[in-house]
Design a protein around this motif. Structure first.
Motif, PDB file in Angstrom:
ATOM      1  N   PHE A  75       1.227  35.212  -3.746  1.00 53.34           N
ATOM      2  CA  PHE A  75       1.840  33.979  -4.203  1.00 53.34           C
ATOM      3  C   PHE A  75       1.268  32.811  -3.398  1.00 53.34           C
ATOM      4  CE2 PHE A  75       5.682  31.230  -3.329  1.00 53.34           C
ATOM      5  CZ  PHE A  75       5.669  30.568  -4.545  1.00 53.34           C
ATOM      6  N   ALA A  77       1.828  28.677  -3.591  1.00 56.56           N
ATOM      7  CA  ALA A  77       2.892  27.757  -3.140  1.00 56.56           C
ATOM      8  C   ALA A  77       3.445  27.046  -4.366  1.00 56.56           C
ATOM      9  CB  ALA A  77       2.320  26.730  -2.169  1.00 56.56           C
ATOM     10  N   SER A  80       8.871  21.865  -4.944  1.00 57.67           N
ATOM     11  CA  SER A  80      10.299  21.774  -5.269  1.00 57.67           C
ATOM     12  C   SER A  80      10.715  20.334  -5.061  1.00 57.67           C
ATOM     13  CB  SER A  80      11.142  22.651  -4.331  1.00 57.67           C
ATOM     14  OG  SER A  80      10.828  23.990  -4.518  1.00 57.67           O
ATOM     15  N   ILE A 105      10.947  31.120  -5.138  1.00 63.77           N
ATOM     16  CA  ILE A 105      10.708  32.130  -4.097  1.00 63.77           C
ATOM     17  C   ILE A 105      12.038  32.666  -3.562  1.00 63.77           C
ATOM     18  CG2 ILE A 105      10.282  30.448  -2.229  1.00 63.77           C
ATOM     19  CD1 ILE A 105       8.363  33.722  -2.570  1.00 63.77           C
ATOM     20  N   LEU A 288       0.430  25.433   9.970  1.00 67.81           N
ATOM     21  CA  LEU A 288       0.627  25.878   8.586  1.00 67.81           C
ATOM     22  C   LEU A 288      -0.600  26.555   7.978  1.00 67.81           C
ATOM     23  CD1 LEU A 288       2.787  22.904   7.336  1.00 67.81           C
ATOM     24  CD2 LEU A 288       3.476  25.304   7.446  1.00 67.81           C
ATOM     25  N   GLY A 289      -1.761  26.184   8.445  1.00 66.80           N
ATOM     26  CA  GLY A 289      -2.982  26.803   7.915  1.00 66.80           C
ATOM     27  C   GLY A 289      -3.165  28.248   8.348  1.00 66.80           C
ATOM     28  N   GLU A 304       2.481  35.727   0.920  1.00 64.85           N
ATOM     29  CA  GLU A 304       2.250  34.287   0.712  1.00 64.85           C
ATOM     30  C   GLU A 304       1.943  33.583   2.031  1.00 64.85           C
ATOM     31  OE1 GLU A 304       5.705  31.885   0.049  1.00 64.85           O
ATOM     32  OE2 GLU A 304       7.062  33.325   0.955  1.00 64.85           O
ATOM     33  N   SER A 309       3.062  23.252  -1.246  1.00 63.53           N
ATOM     34  CA  SER A 309       1.977  22.869  -2.156  1.00 63.53           C
ATOM     35  C   SER A 309       1.197  21.648  -1.669  1.00 63.53           C
ATOM     36  CB  SER A 309       2.566  22.582  -3.540  1.00 63.53           C
ATOM     37  OG  SER A 309       3.518  21.534  -3.441  1.00 63.53           O
ATOM     38  N   ALA A 310       1.645  21.047  -0.539  1.00 62.66           N
ATOM     39  CA  ALA A 310       0.969  19.894   0.085  1.00 62.66           C
ATOM     40  C   ALA A 310       0.363  18.939  -0.943  1.00 62.66           C
ATOM     41  CB  ALA A 310      -0.096  20.381   1.074  1.00 62.66           C
ATOM     42  N   LYS A 312      -0.315  15.940  -1.157  1.00 63.19           N
ATOM     43  CA  LYS A 312      -1.320  14.922  -0.771  1.00 63.19           C
ATOM     44  C   LYS A 312      -2.723  15.512  -0.633  1.00 63.19           C
ATOM     45  CE  LYS A 312      -0.849  14.777   4.259  1.00 63.19           C
ATOM     46  NZ  LYS A 312      -0.234  14.187   5.412  1.00 63.19           N
ATOM     47  N   HIS A 313      -2.823  16.815  -0.470  1.00 58.39           N
ATOM     48  CA  HIS A 313      -4.152  17.446  -0.371  1.00 58.39           C
ATOM     49  C   HIS A 313      -4.580  18.155  -1.670  1.00 58.39           C
ATOM     50  CE1 HIS A 313      -4.189  16.417   3.732  1.00 58.39           C
ATOM     51  NE2 HIS A 313      -3.440  17.407   4.195  1.00 58.39           N
ATOM     52  N   ALA A 319      -7.389  22.076   2.128  1.00 60.66           N
ATOM     53  CA  ALA A 319      -6.444  22.991   2.784  1.00 60.66           C
ATOM     54  C   ALA A 319      -7.150  24.195   3.403  1.00 60.66           C
ATOM     55  CB  ALA A 319      -5.416  23.468   1.768  1.00 60.66           C
ATOM     56  N   ASN A 320      -6.585  24.664   4.487  1.00 64.13           N
ATOM     57  CA  ASN A 320      -7.104  25.855   5.155  1.00 64.13           C
ATOM     58  C   ASN A 320      -6.561  27.099   4.438  1.00 64.13           C
ATOM     59  OD1 ASN A 320      -7.831  27.864   6.913  1.00 64.13           O
ATOM     60  ND2 ASN A 320      -7.147  26.794   8.758  1.00 64.13           N
ATOM     61  N   TYR A 360     -10.262  20.860   7.927  1.00 59.83           N
ATOM     62  CA  TYR A 360      -9.899  19.603   8.614  1.00 59.83           C
ATOM     63  C   TYR A 360      -8.857  19.803   9.706  1.00 59.83           C
ATOM     64  CZ  TYR A 360      -5.179  18.929   6.889  1.00 59.83           C
ATOM     65  OH  TYR A 360      -3.833  19.069   6.695  1.00 59.83           O
ATOM     66  N   ASP A 361      -7.894  20.723   9.470  1.00 58.41           N
ATOM     67  CA  ASP A 361      -6.825  20.922  10.450  1.00 58.41           C
ATOM     68  C   ASP A 361      -7.375  21.502  11.754  1.00 58.41           C
ATOM     69  OD1 ASP A 361      -7.385  23.159   8.778  1.00 58.41           O
ATOM     70  OD2 ASP A 361      -5.624  24.194   9.540  1.00 58.41           O
TER      71      ASP A 361
HETATM   72  N1  LIG Z   1       6.840  28.643  -0.183  1.00 61.28           N
HETATM   73  C1  LIG Z   1       6.597  27.495  -0.802  1.00 61.28           C
HETATM   74  O1  LIG Z   1       6.062  27.474  -1.893  1.00 61.28           O
HETATM   75  C2  LIG Z   1       6.946  26.196  -0.140  1.00 61.28           C
HETATM   76  C3  LIG Z   1       7.132  26.106   1.235  1.00 61.28           C
HETATM   77  C4  LIG Z   1       7.359  24.863   1.804  1.00 61.28           C
HETATM   78  C5  LIG Z   1       7.410  23.723   0.998  1.00 61.28           C
HETATM   79  N2  LIG Z   1       7.255  23.863  -0.354  1.00 61.28           N
HETATM   80  C6  LIG Z   1       7.198  22.682  -1.249  1.00 61.28           C
HETATM   81  O2  LIG Z   1       5.899  22.104  -1.108  1.00 61.28           O
HETATM   82  C7  LIG Z   1       5.975  20.691  -1.354  1.00 61.28           C
HETATM   83  C8  LIG Z   1       5.358  19.939  -0.199  1.00 61.28           C
HETATM   84  O3  LIG Z   1       6.162  20.156   0.962  1.00 61.28           O
HETATM   85  P1  LIG Z   1       5.776  19.639   2.409  1.00 61.28           P
HETATM   86  O4  LIG Z   1       4.764  18.533   2.290  1.00 61.28           O
HETATM   87  O5  LIG Z   1       7.026  19.399   3.146  1.00 61.28           O
HETATM   88  O6  LIG Z   1       5.129  20.905   3.125  1.00 61.28           O
HETATM   89  P2  LIG Z   1       3.672  21.543   2.970  1.00 61.28           P
HETATM   90  O7  LIG Z   1       3.672  22.822   3.713  1.00 61.28           O
HETATM   91  O8  LIG Z   1       3.280  21.611   1.558  1.00 61.28           O
HETATM   92  O9  LIG Z   1       2.688  20.504   3.672  1.00 61.28           O
HETATM   93  C9  LIG Z   1       2.991  19.743   4.819  1.00 61.28           C
HETATM   94  C10 LIG Z   1       1.708  19.272   5.473  1.00 61.28           C
HETATM   95  O10 LIG Z   1       1.166  20.343   6.234  1.00 61.28           O
HETATM   96  C11 LIG Z   1      -0.236  20.358   6.138  1.00 61.28           C
HETATM   97  N3  LIG Z   1      -0.646  21.631   5.499  1.00 61.28           N
HETATM   98  C12 LIG Z   1       0.094  22.453   4.715  1.00 61.28           C
HETATM   99  N4  LIG Z   1      -0.622  23.501   4.346  1.00 61.28           N
HETATM  100  C13 LIG Z   1      -1.836  23.366   4.902  1.00 61.28           C
HETATM  101  C14 LIG Z   1      -3.031  24.141   4.877  1.00 61.28           C
HETATM  102  N5  LIG Z   1      -3.108  25.300   4.213  1.00 61.28           N
HETATM  103  N6  LIG Z   1      -4.109  23.670   5.546  1.00 61.28           N
HETATM  104  C15 LIG Z   1      -4.051  22.536   6.227  1.00 61.28           C
HETATM  105  N7  LIG Z   1      -2.968  21.764   6.305  1.00 61.28           N
HETATM  106  C16 LIG Z   1      -1.869  22.168   5.639  1.00 61.28           C
HETATM  107  C17 LIG Z   1      -0.617  19.164   5.330  1.00 61.28           C
HETATM  108  O11 LIG Z   1      -0.845  18.064   6.178  1.00 61.28           O
HETATM  109  C18 LIG Z   1       0.595  18.901   4.501  1.00 61.28           C
HETATM  110  O12 LIG Z   1       0.682  17.602   4.049  1.00 61.28           O
HETATM  111  C19 LIG Z   1       7.448  20.362  -1.557  1.00 61.28           C
HETATM  112  O13 LIG Z   1       7.693  20.278  -2.926  1.00 61.28           O
HETATM  113  C20 LIG Z   1       8.168  21.555  -0.945  1.00 61.28           C
HETATM  114  O14 LIG Z   1       9.415  21.782  -1.532  1.00 61.28           O
HETATM  115  C21 LIG Z   1       7.002  25.052  -0.929  1.00 61.28           C
END
Ligand SMILES: NC(=O)c1ccc[n+]([C@@H]2O[C@H](COP(=O)([O-])OP(=O)(O)OC[C@H]3O[C@@H](n4cnc5c(N)ncnc54)[C@H](O)[C@@H]3O)[C@@H](O)[C@H]2O)c1
Length: 388
Positions: A75, A77, A80, A105, A288-289, A304, A309-310, A312-313, A319-320, A360-361
């Protein structure tokens, strides 16, 4: 043409990319699994925000049915959004019908009783994001109960407040509040739920040569539900005399983990505390990466990355994918493909240590797919990848 019912590979894997960067990190992971030549059929499953908007269900029944027919699932991401924002994004014909968004999830964990959330947090040598080299922690988080059981009230119904007035003295200061001036979320820990997650942690410690299991709780304040967890946990611990056991309050462990990470080994906690400490542990090994997890039940396991779903990226190949690639390693272990799991981990470790390909991270400029390709190349040519 294959006969109906004949699997195309040894394994049938549900492939659920979801939203945003989920799609990109899953694509990069697939390149690595293909390099490993896993004998598997990957079956795409619909999940995520677009299905909520279009169909009013982010986890459609067809995907639930798919999960009943697979060996495991990967899975990515999902996105929500809060209740009002979710309602506003539904197609017009579905608005005002009382549809309520619930995290797919969380539903998946409850529907398939995926009661173990397993989160290994290992500092791979040379990762510039490591808090300290050598950290190797494993968190077992209960995955179906506690504050995530979904038993919540806002506004609070009169019957509930009247019952609480009768049954609970500490409720007195809240009794006069109007129903829309407070909310109640129930923390439900069961004996069965506590027993089986703690047993899973001790079994893991026993079979993986781990020295200690730490029980994480707040039983001095949350006496009923955490008290029950701790009592059941101690009964299980007594059955494993060769594995050391201690316990700690969740607030204290936050401090101690950061200060003395080498004093801990396997940690086990009810749902919310487990969620929090596993993010802390993940941050100590790269953030998170790098945070991977497995949602494991008796019949199904879903692997997972812990990130979301980040948005902004999304679509930028930034993403990593290592968290998802390490989740695939967990899946291989769970399927019993330990050799391939070992090869995948060794390839990932070699790419991290060589430091030539970094997203990038990690301070680099590599794309999501370039990282996947570098790890896939290291699977195919282990020695070349290791040369720094
Ligand atoms: N299990 C899941 O699917 C799950 C978990 C957490 C949040 N969410 C959802 O994701 C959406 C975004 O949430 P959020 O921005 O708070 O959290 P996020 O984990 O998506 O991202 C937060 C920040 O962490 C960094 N990041 C995250 N994953 C990365 C990666 N693989 N590599 C490098 N940098 C990374 C980025 O800077 C990003 O903007 C929301 O809709 C939230 O509800 C889903």
């Amino acid at each position: 043409m294959r006969a109906e019912g004949t699997p195309m590979g040894k394994y049938r894997i549900a492939w659920l990319p979801g939203d945003g960067i989920g799609v990109e990190v899953m694509d990069a992971t697939r390149v690595v699994l293909d390099a490993l030549e896993l004998d598997a059929e990957y079956v795409h499953g619909d999940i995520g925000w677009e299905f909520w908007c279009r169909e009013g269900d982010a986890f459609p029944q067809r995907t639930v049915d798919l999960l009943k027919r697979v060996d495991a699932a990967m899975f990515g991401a999902i996105t929500s959004k809060p209740v009002k924002a979710a309602e506003a994004e539904l197609v017009p014909e579905l608005r005002g019908k009382g549809l309520v968004y619930r995290s797919p999830i969380v539903r998946m964990r409850q529907l398939f009783d995926l009661y173990v959330c397993l989160r290994p947090c290992k500092a791979y040598a040379g990762n510039p994001l490591n808090h300290r080299e050598g950290i190797d922690l494993v968190v077992f988080r209960e995955n179906t109960e506690d504050l995530y059981a979904g038993v919540e009230f806002a506004p609070v119904p009169k019957e509930l407040s009247e019952t609480l007035v009768k049954l609970s003295k500490p409720f007195a200061p809240f009794a006069a509040l109007a129903s829309d001036q407070y909310a109640v979320s129930c923390k439900i820990n069961t004996k069965k739920g506590s027993e089986r997650i703690v047993r899973a942690a001790f079994e893991f410690a026993k079979t993986h040569g781990r020295k200690k299991v730490t029980l994480v709780h707040k039983a001095n304040v949350v006496r009923a539900s955490d008290g029950l967890f701790l009592e059941e946990a101690k009964k299980v611990a007594a059955e494993y005399p060769r594995v050391a056991c201690d316990d700690a309050n969740v607030d204290a462990i936050g401090m101690w983990l950061l200060k003395n990470p080498f004093s801990y080994d396997v940690l086990v906690a009810p749902n919310l505390y487990g969620d929090i400490i596993s993010d802390l542990c993940a941050q100590m090994v790269g953030g998170l990466g790098f945070g991977c997890s497995g949602n494991i039940g008796g019949k199904l396991a879903v692997f997972e990355p812990t990130h979301g779903s980040a948005p902004k990226h999304a679509g930028k190949q930034k993403a990593n994918p290592i968290a998802t690639i390490l989740a695939a390693k967990m899946m291989l272990d769970w399927l019993g493909e330990t050799e391939k799991a070992g090869a995948l981990e060794a390839a990932t470790a070699a790419v991290i240590q060589a430091g030539r390909v970094r997203t990038y991270d990690m301070g680099g400029t590599a794309t999501t797919m370039q990282m996947g390709q570098a790890i896939a190349a290291a699977v195919l040519q282990p020695v070349a990848a290791g040369r720094g």
